[in-house]
Scaffold this active site. Structure first.
Site, short mmCIF file in Angstrom:
data_model
loop_
_atom_site.label_atom_id
_atom_site.label_comp_id
_atom_site.label_asym_id
_atom_site.label_seq_id
_atom_site.Cartn_x
_atom_site.Cartn_y
_atom_site.Cartn_z
N THR A 1 5.94 -0.50 5.23
CA THR A 1 6.31 -1.75 5.91
C THR A 1 7.45 -2.45 5.18
O THR A 1 8.46 -2.80 5.79
CB THR A 1 5.09 -2.70 5.97
OG1 THR A 1 3.95 -1.97 6.44
CG2 THR A 1 5.34 -3.87 6.89
N LEU A 2 7.30 -2.61 3.88
CA LEU A 2 8.31 -3.38 3.16
C LEU A 2 9.62 -2.63 2.99
O LEU A 2 10.68 -3.23 2.97
CB LEU A 2 7.78 -3.83 1.80
CG LEU A 2 6.92 -5.09 1.87
CD1 LEU A 2 6.68 -5.65 0.49
CD2 LEU A 2 7.57 -6.16 2.74
N ASP B 1 0.86 -1.17 0.00
CA ASP B 1 0.00 0.00 0.00
C ASP B 1 0.91 1.24 0.00
O ASP B 1 1.41 1.63 -1.05
CB ASP B 1 -0.89 -0.10 1.24
CG ASP B 1 -1.96 0.97 1.32
OD1 ASP B 1 -2.56 1.30 0.30
OD2 ASP B 1 -2.20 1.48 2.44
N ARG C 1 -10.81 -13.45 5.42
CA ARG C 1 -9.56 -14.00 4.86
C ARG C 1 -9.82 -15.25 4.03
O ARG C 1 -9.04 -15.61 3.15
CB ARG C 1 -8.59 -14.38 5.98
CG ARG C 1 -8.05 -13.23 6.79
CD ARG C 1 -6.88 -13.72 7.64
NE ARG C 1 -6.54 -12.82 8.72
CZ ARG C 1 -5.75 -11.75 8.60
NH1 ARG C 1 -5.23 -11.44 7.44
NH2 ARG C 1 -5.47 -11.00 9.64
P1 5GP Z 1 1.99 -0.48 3.80
O1 5GP Z 1 2.45 -0.86 2.42
O2 5GP Z 1 1.09 0.73 3.78
O3 5GP Z 1 3.11 -0.32 4.79
O4 5GP Z 1 1.09 -1.59 4.44
C1 5GP Z 1 0.76 -2.74 3.84
C2 5GP Z 1 -0.15 -3.51 4.76
O5 5GP Z 1 -1.38 -2.80 4.98
C3 5GP Z 1 -0.55 -4.81 4.10
O6 5GP Z 1 0.35 -5.84 4.43
C4 5GP Z 1 -1.94 -5.03 4.67
O7 5GP Z 1 -1.82 -5.67 5.92
C5 5GP Z 1 -2.48 -3.65 4.89
N1 5GP Z 1 -3.35 -3.23 3.76
C6 5GP Z 1 -3.09 -2.26 2.86
N2 5GP Z 1 -4.09 -2.14 1.96
C7 5GP Z 1 -5.01 -3.07 2.31
C8 5GP Z 1 -6.29 -3.44 1.75
O8 5GP Z 1 -6.80 -2.92 0.75
N3 5GP Z 1 -6.93 -4.45 2.39
C9 5GP Z 1 -6.44 -5.08 3.50
N4 5GP Z 1 -7.17 -6.06 4.02
N5 5GP Z 1 -5.24 -4.76 4.04
C10 5GP Z 1 -4.54 -3.76 3.45
#
Ligand code: 5GP
Ligand code: MG
Length: 174
Positions: free
Chosen positions: A105-106, A101, A163
Site C-alpha cells: 500500500t505505502l 505489513d 479500534r
Molecule cells: P500492506 O503493508 O500489506 O500493504 O497493508 C497494510 C494495511 O494492512 C494496514 O494499513 C492495515 O490496514 C492492514 N494490516 C496489516 N497488518 C495488520 C494487523 O496486524 N492488524 C490489522 N488490524 N490490520 C493490519
C-alpha cells in the site's frame, strides 16, 4: 469460532512512550517547517490525532483512504477511496500510517504522491511488521516493530471492531 483478544502485545504506557519519542524526532528534524500531515484512514485516525498534538511546527492535517490489491495483470494497484483535499506541490509531507505489513500500500501511495511534486515526502508508522515485507519499503519513522501476528487496538480493527482499545492486542481465533 470465537475471537479472543486477551493477549496484550503493547501496553498503553508503551504507546505513550513511543508517541513521545517519535514526536521528539519529528520536532528535531522539521523544527519550524510547516508540515502537511496525511493520516491514512481508517486505522491511523487515533495515531494521527495523538501525534499532531505533540508536534511543535505548524501543521495542515488531511486524510486519505486507500487500499492495494493484486490485479489480474499487475503485482499491485492502488485504489484511492478518498483523496486528500490539500495540494502538496512544494510542501513537506508526512504520511501517517497505522501499520506496515507487506508494504504494498505505502509503496504504491508513495509513488503516486511523489508525482504530485512535494518538496519532501516521508513515512511515519505506529507499527511495523518487517518480516512480512515484499518490497524495499522502509518507514522514515517507526514506532514499534511487531511480530507476524494479527493485531488490533489503537485504531487497528478486525471487521471494524476493537479500534477503541487503548492498547494493542493479538487476535486469536479459538
Ligand atoms: P500492506 O503493508 O500489506 O500493504 O497493508 C497494510 C494495511 O494492512 C494496514 O494499513 C492495515 O490496514 C492492514 N494490516 C496489516 N497488518 C495488520 C494487523 O496486524 N492488524 C490489522 N488490524 N490490520 C493490519
Ligand atoms: Mg490500513
Amino acid at each position: 469460532m470465537a475471537i479472543n483478544t486477551d493477549k496484550v502485545l503493547v501496553t498503553h504506557a508503551e504507546i505513550e512512550a513511543m508517541l513521545d519519542r517519535i514526536s521528539a524526532e519529528l520536532n528535531r528534524d522539521y523544527k519550524d517547517t510547516p508540515l502537511v500531515v496525511v493520516g491514512i484512514l481508517t486505522g491511523a485516525f487515533i495515531f494521527t490525532a495523538d501525534l499532531v498534538r505533540r508536534l511543535e511546527m505548524p501543521v495542515i492535517i488531511d486524510f486519505m483512504q486507500v487500499s492495494s490489491y493484486v490485479g489480474e495483470y499487475s503485482t499491485g494497484e492502488l485504489k484511492i477511496k478518498k483523496d486528500m483535499s490539500c495540494d502538496i506541490k512544494d510542501m513537506d509531507v508526512l504520511i501517517v500510517e497505522d501499520i506496515i505489513d507487506t508494504g504494498r500500500t505505502l509503496k504504491l501511495l508513495k509513488e503516486q504522491l511523489l508525482a504530485r511534486g512535494p518538496k519532501s515526502l516521508k513515512i511515519c508508522t505506529a507499527f511495523d511488521k518487517p518480516s512480512r515485507r515484499v518490497n524495499d519499503l522502509v518507514p522514515d519513522y517507526n514506532g514499534i516493530t511487531v511480530p507476524d501476528e494479527f493485531i488490533v487496538g489503537y485504531g487497528l480493527d478486525l471487521d471494524g471492531r476493537y479500534r477503541d482499545f487503548d492498547d494493542i492486542r493479538i487476535v486469536r481465533k479459538e
